[in-house]
Design a protein around this motif. Structure first.
Motif, mmCIF file in Angstrom:
data_model
loop_
_atom_site.group_PDB
_atom_site.id
_atom_site.type_symbol
_atom_site.label_atom_id
_atom_site.label_comp_id
_atom_site.label_asym_id
_atom_site.label_seq_id
_atom_site.Cartn_x
_atom_site.Cartn_y
_atom_site.Cartn_z
ATOM 1 N N HIS A 1 4.223 13.258 -2.428
ATOM 2 C CA HIS A 1 5.088 12.846 -3.535
ATOM 3 C C HIS A 1 5.652 11.442 -3.369
ATOM 4 O O HIS A 1 6.319 10.942 -4.275
ATOM 5 C CB HIS A 1 6.244 13.835 -3.699
ATOM 6 N N GLY A 2 5.429 10.848 -2.194
ATOM 7 C CA GLY A 2 5.963 9.512 -1.947
ATOM 8 C C GLY A 2 7.476 9.486 -1.815
ATOM 9 O O GLY A 2 8.113 8.460 -2.028
ATOM 10 N N THR A 3 8.061 10.639 -1.476
ATOM 11 C CA THR A 3 9.518 10.691 -1.360
ATOM 12 C C THR A 3 9.950 10.498 0.090
ATOM 13 O O THR A 3 9.312 11.004 1.014
ATOM 14 C CB THR A 3 10.066 12.041 -1.865
ATOM 15 N N ILE A 4 11.024 9.753 0.265
ATOM 16 C CA ILE A 4 11.550 9.463 1.594
ATOM 17 C C ILE A 4 13.016 9.869 1.628
ATOM 18 O O ILE A 4 13.753 9.646 0.666
ATOM 19 C CB ILE A 4 11.401 7.953 1.901
ATOM 20 N N ARG A 5 13.406 10.501 2.728
ATOM 21 C CA ARG A 5 14.794 10.886 2.904
ATOM 22 C C ARG A 5 15.348 10.219 4.164
ATOM 23 O O ARG A 5 14.669 10.175 5.194
ATOM 24 C CB ARG A 5 14.909 12.413 3.019
ATOM 25 N N ILE A 6 16.543 9.699 4.059
ATOM 26 C CA ILE A 6 17.166 8.968 5.160
ATOM 27 C C ILE A 6 18.472 9.672 5.523
ATOM 28 O O ILE A 6 19.275 9.980 4.644
ATOM 29 C CB ILE A 6 17.464 7.499 4.731
ATOM 30 N N SER A 7 18.668 9.912 6.809
ATOM 31 C CA SER A 7 19.873 10.618 7.250
ATOM 32 C C SER A 7 21.128 9.789 6.997
ATOM 33 O O SER A 7 21.173 8.594 7.308
ATOM 34 C CB SER A 7 19.777 10.928 8.744
ATOM 35 N N THR A 8 22.154 10.450 6.476
ATOM 36 C CA THR A 8 23.414 9.746 6.230
ATOM 37 C C THR A 8 24.063 9.288 7.533
ATOM 38 O O THR A 8 24.991 8.494 7.512
ATOM 39 C CB THR A 8 24.423 10.645 5.478
ATOM 40 N N ARG A 9 23.550 9.788 8.674
ATOM 41 C CA ARG A 9 24.092 9.289 9.948
ATOM 42 C C ARG A 9 23.782 7.805 10.140
ATOM 43 O O ARG A 9 24.385 7.154 10.984
ATOM 44 C CB ARG A 9 23.541 10.102 11.127
ATOM 45 N N GLU B 1 0.810 -1.232 0.000
ATOM 46 C CA GLU B 1 0.000 0.000 0.000
ATOM 47 C C GLU B 1 0.834 1.269 0.000
ATOM 48 O O GLU B 1 0.434 2.287 -0.566
ATOM 49 C CB GLU B 1 -0.961 -0.001 1.184
ATOM 50 N N ALA B 2 1.973 1.220 0.681
ATOM 51 C CA ALA B 2 2.862 2.383 0.643
ATOM 52 C C ALA B 2 3.624 2.319 -0.670
ATOM 53 O O ALA B 2 4.230 1.300 -0.993
ATOM 54 C CB ALA B 2 3.819 2.353 1.827
ATOM 55 N N LYS B 3 3.567 3.410 -1.440
ATOM 56 C CA LYS B 3 4.198 3.408 -2.759
ATOM 57 C C LYS B 3 5.261 4.496 -2.844
ATOM 58 O O LYS B 3 4.994 5.602 -3.327
ATOM 59 C CB LYS B 3 3.130 3.617 -3.843
ATOM 60 N N PRO B 4 6.458 4.170 -2.371
ATOM 61 C CA PRO B 4 7.526 5.186 -2.404
ATOM 62 C C PRO B 4 7.960 5.462 -3.846
ATOM 63 O O PRO B 4 8.055 4.530 -4.647
ATOM 64 C CB PRO B 4 8.659 4.507 -1.614
ATOM 65 N N SER B 5 8.158 6.737 -4.184
ATOM 66 C CA SER B 5 8.635 7.069 -5.533
ATOM 67 C C SER B 5 10.153 7.230 -5.530
ATOM 68 O O SER B 5 10.805 6.980 -6.534
ATOM 69 C CB SER B 5 7.976 8.348 -6.032
ATOM 70 N N SER B 6 10.700 7.658 -4.396
ATOM 71 C CA SER B 6 12.164 7.737 -4.295
ATOM 72 C C SER B 6 12.571 7.651 -2.831
ATOM 73 O O SER B 6 11.816 8.027 -1.935
ATOM 74 C CB SER B 6 12.699 9.037 -4.904
ATOM 75 N N VAL B 7 13.748 7.114 -2.621
ATOM 76 C CA VAL B 7 14.339 7.095 -1.281
ATOM 77 C C VAL B 7 15.773 7.547 -1.472
ATOM 78 O O VAL B 7 16.470 7.035 -2.346
ATOM 79 C CB VAL B 7 14.338 5.674 -0.663
ATOM 80 N N ARG B 8 16.170 8.556 -0.705
ATOM 81 C CA ARG B 8 17.558 8.981 -0.880
ATOM 82 C C ARG B 8 18.207 9.397 0.426
ATOM 83 O O ARG B 8 17.537 9.806 1.370
ATOM 84 C CB ARG B 8 17.681 10.089 -1.923
ATOM 85 N N TRP B 9 19.522 9.262 0.427
ATOM 86 C CA TRP B 9 20.316 9.687 1.578
ATOM 87 C C TRP B 9 20.371 11.211 1.599
ATOM 88 O O TRP B 9 20.533 11.813 0.525
ATOM 89 C CB TRP B 9 21.746 9.177 1.453
ATOM 90 N N VAL B 10 20.255 11.817 2.759
ATOM 91 C CA VAL B 10 20.463 13.257 2.852
ATOM 92 C C VAL B 10 21.387 13.579 4.017
ATOM 93 O O VAL B 10 21.389 12.904 5.033
ATOM 94 C CB VAL B 10 19.137 14.049 3.019
ATOM 95 N N GLU B 11 22.188 14.629 3.817
ATOM 96 C CA GLU B 11 23.186 15.022 4.809
ATOM 97 C C GLU B 11 22.609 15.948 5.870
ATOM 98 O O GLU B 11 23.143 16.053 6.966
ATOM 99 C CB GLU B 11 24.324 15.810 4.132
ATOM 100 N N ASN B 12 21.532 16.671 5.491
ATOM 101 C CA ASN B 12 21.112 17.798 6.330
ATOM 102 C C ASN B 12 20.062 17.449 7.371
ATOM 103 O O ASN B 12 19.253 18.283 7.736
ATOM 104 C CB ASN B 12 20.615 18.943 5.446
#
Ligand SMILES: [Zn+2]
Length: 171
Positions: free
Chosen positions: A103-111, A80-91
């Motif tokens: 937008h279905g976008t997910i950001r994951i901390s580079t930590r 049911e969850a439809k992610p369009s992008s997942v990316r590492w972020v520094e901030n």
């Protein structure tokens, strides 16, 4: 990348096992004494490759993260969850992850880089559920708990943030 500094340590007391690890900028390779120089060279190359492969598994790319997110959604959220992008972020200094449900976008901390994959997967799972449920209510947690290691991963991250910042954090 800077050229690799490799230090080979030979020990006659070591059993016939070989191991390698990073120590700051250096890579230490532990070998038993008495190997021929050809054997030694081969072992060192092999251990460096193995170490790099292990690190690669712990440093997935954005595409790898998206693949994992799609897989997690299929396994635990009936897709049911439809992610369009997942990316590492520094901030993201205060959150492990964040998302934009529209937008279905997910950001994951580079930590989280270098942390065990089941911990990174938990954070992805947490954000996937946010694509469906914005707030941290009972419905939210019931869905998150479908991920078998949710509890353990939360404990892992809490311990980590307490050690690093003196306070727990959650997106
Ligand atoms: Zn959250």
């Amino acid at each position: 990348m800077p050229p690799e500094t490799v230090e080979v340590r030979r020990s006659s007391r070591r059993r016939r096992t070989v191991s390698a690890y990073r120590d700051g900028e250096k890579t230490i390779v532990l070998l038993p004494a008495g190997l021929s120089s050809t054997d030694e060279e081969q072992w060192v190359r092999r251990m460096l490759d193995r170490l790099a492969a292990k690190e690669q598994r712990r440093r997935p790319s954005d595409d790898d993260l998206l693949d994992r997110a799609v897989d997690l959604s299929a396994r635990y959220l009936d897709g049911e969850a439809k992610p369009s992008s997942v990316r590492w972020v520094e901030n993201q200094q205060h959150r492990w992850g964040s998302c934009t449900p529209d937008h279905g976008t997910i950001r994951i901390s580079t930590r989280l880089r270098g942390m065990p994959s089941w911990v990174v997967d938990y954070v992805i799972m947490h954000e996937l559920v946010h694509l469906l449920v914005p707030s941290h209510g009972s419905r939210f947690w019931a869905l998150v708990e479908r991920y078998p290691k949710a509890e353990r991963a939360r404990g892992f991250l809490e311990g980590f943030s307490t050690a690093a910042h003196g306070s727990a954090e959650e997106c």
